[in-house]
Enzyme design. Structure first.
Site, mmCIF file in Angstrom:
data_model
loop_
_atom_site.group_PDB
_atom_site.id
_atom_site.type_symbol
_atom_site.label_atom_id
_atom_site.label_comp_id
_atom_site.label_asym_id
_atom_site.label_seq_id
_atom_site.Cartn_x
_atom_site.Cartn_y
_atom_site.Cartn_z
ATOM 1 N N HIS A 72 0.851 -1.197 0.000
ATOM 2 C CA HIS A 72 0.000 0.000 0.000
ATOM 3 C C HIS A 72 0.879 1.237 0.000
ATOM 4 O O HIS A 72 1.804 1.339 0.802
ATOM 5 C CB HIS A 72 -0.905 0.023 1.236
ATOM 6 C CG HIS A 72 -2.096 -0.868 1.137
ATOM 7 N ND1 HIS A 72 -3.055 -0.933 2.123
ATOM 8 C CD2 HIS A 72 -2.479 -1.747 0.180
ATOM 9 C CE1 HIS A 72 -3.985 -1.811 1.780
ATOM 10 N NE2 HIS A 72 -3.657 -2.318 0.596
ATOM 11 N N TYR A 201 -9.279 4.840 8.127
ATOM 12 C CA TYR A 201 -9.453 5.132 9.551
ATOM 13 C C TYR A 201 -10.564 6.178 9.663
ATOM 14 O O TYR A 201 -10.436 7.259 9.085
ATOM 15 C CB TYR A 201 -8.169 5.687 10.145
ATOM 16 C CG TYR A 201 -7.026 4.702 10.260
ATOM 17 C CD1 TYR A 201 -6.167 4.462 9.188
ATOM 18 C CD2 TYR A 201 -6.793 4.030 11.450
ATOM 19 C CE1 TYR A 201 -5.120 3.570 9.294
ATOM 20 C CE2 TYR A 201 -5.744 3.127 11.577
ATOM 21 C CZ TYR A 201 -4.916 2.906 10.489
ATOM 22 O OH TYR A 201 -3.869 2.013 10.606
ATOM 23 N N PRO A 293 -3.421 -0.269 18.987
ATOM 24 C CA PRO A 293 -3.266 -0.747 17.599
ATOM 25 C C PRO A 293 -3.470 0.317 16.525
ATOM 26 O O PRO A 293 -3.193 0.070 15.361
ATOM 27 C CB PRO A 293 -4.348 -1.819 17.500
ATOM 28 C CG PRO A 293 -5.349 -1.452 18.540
ATOM 29 C CD PRO A 293 -4.576 -0.838 19.659
ATOM 30 N N LYS A 297 1.724 -0.311 15.175
ATOM 31 C CA LYS A 297 3.150 -0.303 15.499
ATOM 32 C C LYS A 297 3.617 -1.510 16.299
ATOM 33 O O LYS A 297 4.826 -1.717 16.449
ATOM 34 C CB LYS A 297 3.505 0.988 16.272
ATOM 35 C CG LYS A 297 3.345 2.252 15.452
ATOM 36 C CD LYS A 297 4.340 2.311 14.331
ATOM 37 C CE LYS A 297 4.128 3.479 13.434
ATOM 38 N NZ LYS A 297 4.477 3.142 12.025
ATOM 39 N N TYR A 384 3.884 6.795 10.020
ATOM 40 C CA TYR A 384 3.073 5.610 9.722
ATOM 41 C C TYR A 384 3.903 4.557 8.976
ATOM 42 O O TYR A 384 3.854 3.372 9.301
ATOM 43 C CB TYR A 384 1.837 5.979 8.908
ATOM 44 C CG TYR A 384 0.788 4.885 8.874
ATOM 45 C CD1 TYR A 384 -0.264 4.848 9.781
ATOM 46 C CD2 TYR A 384 0.870 3.866 7.941
ATOM 47 C CE1 TYR A 384 -1.214 3.830 9.760
ATOM 48 C CE2 TYR A 384 -0.057 2.828 7.907
ATOM 49 C CZ TYR A 384 -1.106 2.826 8.833
ATOM 50 O OH TYR A 384 -2.037 1.816 8.805
HETATM 51 C C1 PHB Z 1 -5.424 -4.841 11.053
HETATM 52 O O1 PHB Z 1 -5.442 -5.081 9.831
HETATM 53 O O2 PHB Z 1 -5.773 -5.682 11.894
HETATM 54 C C2 PHB Z 1 -5.000 -3.491 11.516
HETATM 55 C C3 PHB Z 1 -4.588 -2.572 10.587
HETATM 56 C C4 PHB Z 1 -4.197 -1.306 11.005
HETATM 57 C C5 PHB Z 1 -4.217 -0.988 12.347
HETATM 58 C C6 PHB Z 1 -4.606 -1.928 13.271
HETATM 59 C C7 PHB Z 1 -5.011 -3.192 12.853
HETATM 60 O O3 PHB Z 1 -3.855 0.238 12.740
#
Ligand code: PHB
Ligand code: APR
Length: 393
Positions: A72, A201, A293, A297, A384
């Site tokens: 990505h 997000y 999460p 990280k 990120y």
């Molecule tokens: C996930 O795909 O489980 C995932 C992706 C991004 C995050 C947290 C979890 O920030």
């Protein structure tokens, strides 16, 4: 039993360390409390920073990752009914992330280790640690109901937040920093195509939501929930309805729903223990630090600890150098605190809290600023994709 490096825990930290040491001719034994199927069955996140991808390639554990992983170049933020893309690739001079489940990384590491003849003692919990500040530290563990000893030169505490290694350290020798967030993440895994090619997000007055994936046919979604909530309160339909509520209409209309493969609630916490070295015992990964999460990280910080620890141990065994071992804790903690800061900032910006009304306005204005400022998007992008590893050789 005797070995050079005694490793407690066969999560990503312990396994990756064992593999990198092996490639440098250093012997190790892994003691794991759980069974192999339990370790391989844990559902975890799936975003790999460029640095983690490179380290897995160096470790020779990249075949399936390079076949099945999805690269990505960006992700997007959804708020106030709109979507803002963060073009990481452009903003960081070409850096990207890889979508590849931590569960798969763990499976690949166990396969490669066992193929190389590694000693991974599953269902052998470490129950005590002796003389970690001596030249012959010893791990007491249980195997088939008997108590055994593993004597080594160094102990690597890769046993996670609930492990024994950090707990062995007297309280007056360790500093603990913790922030527990007053909410959790309710996650669903389902064999449905993701709504977008990249992660989304979402900020919403009803709470945070995240749209992620494991592949083009398997999706992972999360909605913010209260800490005392329970999976039994959620039918699949209720989950999908709540998710759609929290997304802009253009995205909500694209949600393809399906039955859950797995649903669980994860608490959110920021945690750091200092230092990360005690005599000849070194802590790495979740044993020393936990991030919420939101910034994805957790696994990447574990990998960067192992980048530094494997180099320090290799320099000791191949050149009798102690300087990198002496710098391990300070160098790791500098990177850990930056990731803790980023994850706390991202979590605070995106989640609903019971703070007063001004808080939500501040969140929206922060998101608005990200939409209007290349400088702020660049800062977000470089954090990120993963901050560079400090020189350590
Ligand atoms: C996930 O795909 O489980 C995932 C992706 C991004 C995050 C947290 C979890 O920030
Ligand atoms: N003896 C032996 N093994 C133990 C003990 C013990 N006393 N206590 C815990 N373990 C094992 C656990 O069963 C687990 O398999 O240590 C392992 C720790 O693995 P993780 O928790 O996955 O920690 P780590 O390898 O540091 O990986 C960090 O995992 O939780 C995610 O988000 C986190 O992505 C990050 C990654």
């Amino acid at each position: 039993m005797r070995t050079q490096v005694g490793i407690i825990g066969s999560g990503p930290s312990g396994l990756l360390l064992s593999q990198l040491l092996h490639l440098n001719g250093i012997d190790s034994v892994i003691l794991e409390a759980k069974s192999r199927s339990h370790v391989e069955g844990r559902i975890r996140a799936g975003v790999l920073e460029q640095g983690t991808v490179d380290l897995l390639r160096t470790a020779g554990v990249n075949e399936r990752m390079d076949q099945n992983g999805i690269i990505h170049g960006g992700f997007s933020l959804a708020f106030s009914g709109r979507q803002q893309r963060i073009d990481m690739q452009k903003l960081t001079g070409g850096k990207t992330i890889m979508i590849y489940g931590q569960t798969e990384v763990t499976k690949d590491l166990i396969d490669v280790r066992l193929e190389a003849g590694a000693r991974i003692e599953f269902e052998c919990p470490a129950v005590d640690i002796e003389d970690y500040d001596s030249r012959a530290p010893c791990i007491i563990f249980e195997k088939e109901g008997k108590t055994r000893e593993l004597v080594c030169d160094f102990i690597a505490g890769c046993d996670g937040y609930h492990g024994i290694s950090r707990k062995t350290i007297p309280q007056d020798k360790i500093l603990l920093f913790e922030k527990v967030y007053p909410f959790g993440w309710l996650g669903i895994l389902s064999d449905v195509p993701p709504i977008d090619e990249e992660l989304v997000y979402a900020h919403h007055e009803r709470g945070f939501a995240l749209c992620s994936m494991r592949s083009n046919t398997r999706s992972r979604y999360y909605v913010q929930c209260s800490l005392d909530d329970h999976v039994d309160n959620w039918t699949d339909d209720k989950f999908w309805d709540e998710l759609r509520y929290r997304l802009p209409k253009s995205l909500a209309d694209k949600v393809i729903t399906g039955p859950r493969l797995e649903m669980s609630i994860a608490p959110l916490r920021s945690f750091v223990s200092e230092p990360m070295r005690f005599g000849n015992m070194f802590l790495a990964g979740d044993a020393s630090h936990i991030v919420p999460p939101t910034g994805a990280k957790g696994l990447n910080l574990a990998a960067s600890d192992i980048y530094y620890l494997s180099r320090a141990l290799t320099a000791f065994y191949s050149e009798d150098r102690k300087d990198l071992l002496d710098r391990y804790s300070e160098v790791c903690l500098r990177r850990v605190w930056k990731a803790i800061r980023f994850s706390w900032w991202f979590t605070s910006m995106m989640h609903k809290t019971d703070e007063d009304a001004i808080h939500q306005r501040l969140q929206i204005s922060e998101l608005d600023y990200l939409s209007s400022s290349v400088a702020s998007r660049t800062s977000m992008a470089e954090n990120y994709v993963g901050l560079p590893f400090e020189p350590f050789a």
